[in-house]
Design an enzyme around this catalytic site. Sequence first.
Site, PDB file in Angstrom:
ATOM      1  N   SER A 203       2.892  -2.382  10.356  1.00 13.68           N
ATOM      2  CA  SER A 203       4.320  -2.467  10.676  1.00 13.68           C
ATOM      3  C   SER A 203       4.960  -3.809  10.336  1.00 13.68           C
ATOM      4  CB  SER A 203       4.560  -2.095  12.148  1.00 13.68           C
ATOM      5  OG  SER A 203       4.167  -0.757  12.384  1.00 13.68           O
TER       6      SER A 203
ATOM      7  N   GLY B 290       1.950   2.015  10.842  1.00 15.70           N
ATOM      8  CA  GLY B 290       2.932   3.098  10.759  1.00 15.70           C
ATOM      9  C   GLY B 290       3.615   3.420  12.076  1.00 15.70           C
TER      10      GLY B 290
ATOM     11  N   LYS C 109       0.189   4.219  -0.332  1.00 10.92           N
ATOM     12  CA  LYS C 109      -0.453   5.418   0.243  1.00 10.92           C
ATOM     13  C   LYS C 109      -0.165   6.640  -0.642  1.00 10.92           C
ATOM     14  CE  LYS C 109      -0.368   3.226   4.711  1.00 10.92           C
ATOM     15  NZ  LYS C 109      -0.383   3.327   6.148  1.00 10.92           N
TER      16      LYS C 109
ATOM     17  N   ASN D 153       0.873  -1.176   0.000  1.00 10.28           N
ATOM     18  CA  ASN D 153       0.000   0.000   0.000  1.00 10.28           C
ATOM     19  C   ASN D 153       0.909   1.224   0.000  1.00 10.28           C
ATOM     20  OD1 ASN D 153      -1.794   2.051   0.498  1.00 10.28           O
ATOM     21  ND2 ASN D 153      -2.432   1.339   2.536  1.00 10.28           N
TER      22      ASN D 153
ATOM     23  N   GLU E 261      -7.295   4.727   7.393  1.00 13.95           N
ATOM     24  CA  GLU E 261      -7.014   6.146   7.113  1.00 13.95           C
ATOM     25  C   GLU E 261      -8.175   6.774   6.355  1.00 13.95           C
ATOM     26  OE1 GLU E 261      -3.144   5.485   5.388  1.00 13.95           O
ATOM     27  OE2 GLU E 261      -2.401   4.919   7.363  1.00 13.95           O
TER      28      GLU E 261
ATOM     29  N   HIS F  50      -9.787   1.233   4.207  1.00 12.21           N
ATOM     30  CA  HIS F  50      -8.565   1.400   5.016  1.00 12.21           C
ATOM     31  C   HIS F  50      -8.873   2.356   6.177  1.00 12.21           C
ATOM     32  CE1 HIS F  50      -4.546   2.555   6.252  1.00 12.21           C
ATOM     33  NE2 HIS F  50      -4.116   1.451   5.660  1.00 12.21           N
TER      34      HIS F  50
ATOM     35  N   GLU G 190      -6.087  -5.043  10.136  1.00 11.51           N
ATOM     36  CA  GLU G 190      -5.107  -3.978  10.365  1.00 11.51           C
ATOM     37  C   GLU G 190      -5.431  -3.228  11.651  1.00 11.51           C
ATOM     38  OE1 GLU G 190      -2.801  -2.899   6.565  1.00 11.51           O
ATOM     39  OE2 GLU G 190      -4.344  -1.423   6.937  1.00 11.51           O
TER      40      GLU G 190
HETATM   41  P1  PGA Z   1       2.430   0.095   7.696  1.00  9.54           P
HETATM   42  O1  PGA Z   1       1.005   0.353   7.010  1.00  9.54           O
HETATM   43  O2  PGA Z   1       2.976  -1.183   7.110  1.00  9.54           O
HETATM   44  O3  PGA Z   1       3.257   1.294   7.324  1.00  9.54           O
HETATM   45  O4  PGA Z   1       2.201  -0.020   9.155  1.00  9.54           O
HETATM   46  C1  PGA Z   1       0.122  -0.699   6.736  1.00  9.54           C
HETATM   47  C2  PGA Z   1      -1.138  -0.169   6.100  1.00  9.54           C
HETATM   48  O5  PGA Z   1      -1.595   0.929   6.454  1.00  9.54           O
HETATM   49  O6  PGA Z   1      -1.719  -0.834   5.221  1.00  9.54           O
END
Ligand code: PGA
Length: 248
Positions: free
Chosen positions: A211, A171, A11, A9, A95, A93, A165
Amino acid sequence: MRKKIVAGNWKMNILPSKTNELINLLMSANTDKIDVVYCTPFVDLHTAISSTKNTNIKIGAQNAHFEDKGAYTGEISFDMLNDIGISYCIIGHSERRTYFNDTDECINKKLIKAFDKNITPILCVGENLDLRNAGTYKDFIKNQLVSDLKTISKEKIASMVIAYEPIWAIGTGLAATSDQAEEICSFIRSCIKELYDADTAENIRIQYGGSVNGSNAKELFSKPNIDGGLIGGASLKEDFLKIVEAAL
Ligand code: PGA
């Protein structure tokens, strides 16, 4: 046997002019036994599609609108994604749920439309730290699944991917332990069994995201109910190749 799937992803990272460079860096991803997907920003999709043309790497989007067309300034439809050869789309997601008010009702409409347009959804669910600390996270995730999958048939959901998730792990560098991730991926499978049937639950692919990196992926992916990962930060660098190897 479920085929593992590792999806990056990206982003809102990677300029269109840098897309080729990153794809080339990750070109050697081993796609013999697993599915590898790069979910890029909208403006990178064209380049990503053409630079992976002769490979098994699949390209996905990170969002789309549930209407086919019309006066929705700034939006992109699943029809448009389908028209340029996109195979996957991340839906729901955290976010998007948090910053763009993607409600369960809207996520349900997006899932219905994705299936309609032959785009495989990667549906994200997961709790925040308050829910985790309160111990109510399973109820919360079950409610997300019930609302997001409302009226969608078992034939359709068989092809989809669900990503667990936990928001507290995204993150932050603080991944869930493999036991924590397995607990919820297994719980999600049991919810699918309850909502649909045992066969559907057995076949649906469930990823862990939050992560994941080249060092913790192997342990996470060795768990029986974790069928790969949704990778944010580590999908933007060579470490992603280690994550793919860990899923083989
Ligand atoms: P990350 O993000 O691996 O940076 O923690 C995962 C995601 O948001 O899909």
